[in-house]
Design an enzyme around this catalytic site. Sequence first.
Site, short mmCIF file in Angstrom:
data_model
loop_
_atom_site.label_atom_id
_atom_site.label_comp_id
_atom_site.label_asym_id
_atom_site.label_seq_id
_atom_site.Cartn_x
_atom_site.Cartn_y
_atom_site.Cartn_z
N SER A 318 0.83 -1.21 0.00
CA SER A 318 0.00 0.00 0.00
C SER A 318 0.86 1.26 0.00
O SER A 318 1.09 1.88 1.03
CB SER A 318 -0.92 -0.02 1.22
OG SER A 318 -0.25 -0.51 2.36
N THR A 319 1.33 1.61 -1.17
CA THR A 319 2.28 2.70 -1.34
C THR A 319 1.90 3.52 -2.57
O THR A 319 1.36 2.99 -3.52
CB THR A 319 3.71 2.13 -1.52
OG1 THR A 319 4.01 1.27 -0.43
CG2 THR A 319 4.75 3.22 -1.59
#
Length: 498
Positions: A318-319
């Site tokens: 989750s970037t």
Amino acid sequence: MLLEGGNAVDAAVAAVLTSFVAESPLTGFGAGGFMLVHTASDDVLIDFFVGVPGLGEVERRSELVPVVVKFGDAEQVFNIGAASCGTPGTGAGLWEALRRFGTVPAAELTAPAARLAREGVVVNEQQAYLHELLTGVLTEFPEARALYAPDGNLLGAGDVFRFDELGDALDRYGRAGPDAFYRGDVAEKIAEWVVERGGTLSTADLAAYEPAQREPVRAALAGRDILTNPPPSAGGILIAFTLGVLELAGRTDLEAIVLAMEEAQAVRTEQFNQGLYEEGFAGRLLAEERLREAADRVRAGVRVGRPGTDGPADRLGSTTHISTLDADGNCASVTCSNGTGSGIVVPGTGVHVNNMLGEEDLNPLGFHRLPTGVRLPSMMAPSVVLRDGEVEMVLGSGGSNRIRSAIVQAIVHLIADEDWAQDAVSSPRVHFEGGIVQAEPGLDEEALEGLEELGYEVARWRSQDWFFGGVHAVARDPETGALGGGGDPRRGGSVALV
């Protein structure tokens, strides 16, 4: 921002602030990140990643809250809650980038994002998928639930996401800068909310937080100079190690790439994790003798035979990532992350605090083991490729452990395969982790069978997937000046040329 006369850093900061609204579960004022800036006279990595709290000597009174994220038939546990909250860095880091390189007043950069927060963002298919994956995070606590499931149902495609308090926070940031979040009443609200729920993030931690400016680590491949993220981040030096092995091996075919990935995994031991905080560690890891030993095996098609610890496989990664390039050749590569978010949304602040203290791959020595004040390690690796001193590509990726494999392959596709930006980003990828070669469709089947003959287990995917990262890149041909960009289709990436 570029059309209005801003430079690459102005544009990058404006885009990051907008991502706080459009990708709110993944980034925001409660997150951390890195920005790599290249100009004609300067190369600097601004480290504003999440720090380990504890300066307030607050006793942790709660445990990490596990939530299950389902990926089809597979499941993964993520840890959230107050005990997962580290010291955020985005507000401090973006301001430092503007102080050093920006030309546009901050209030002009925050205004579009603030307006968007209040007017709302129509949720698209990618965002709806993310909301579905993160249901457990976004609905565990009432404050987050009110944002993402305001009528009791999780926001889906076509619904409108609004975050008025984030709009206020963006306006406040444009007027007062980082002090609005690291000192004063907002900092007190953040710290009190987290501490009351058993976390350790205190006003002392917020007040002491400072972005760090570091010399990028360097690698060479086919006459190019690659700049990337240095320690204590882990991703950049593993990318530099892999590229260095390929350069000395004189090979960039699929077999060589997988062999080099395995070599990089083999060095990621407990001593590696400890070494990230030691002076001169990058130089020791990237010493020519060590690289040449690995390159000799790759050249000969021989596996290293000693597995390292690659950490848990975070399927989500989750970037967020943004790359910018301006007419003067300045560029910025910026990667940010809130982890999955802690679920802790602090009322009256517009801040959803990160869960980095609960991310397994960022805590390889165990949870709550790192010393107070240090940066957590990260795989995030904003990178720049230079040819004869001029920018050829600016890139970075989301994807947890896949960040390094995605970036390496995008660079190889650009340089060795002479793919232009979008093709370099879109081309099918492999990733080696946990003893298995994960392979997207479209790769040469004979080459995959060759890997199996070397003893690799190959998992063939039916379609390109979010799992393999999200490389977003801009490129410039130093000889012709031609510009291009690559937005990763795996994560809904897009390109703007002005």
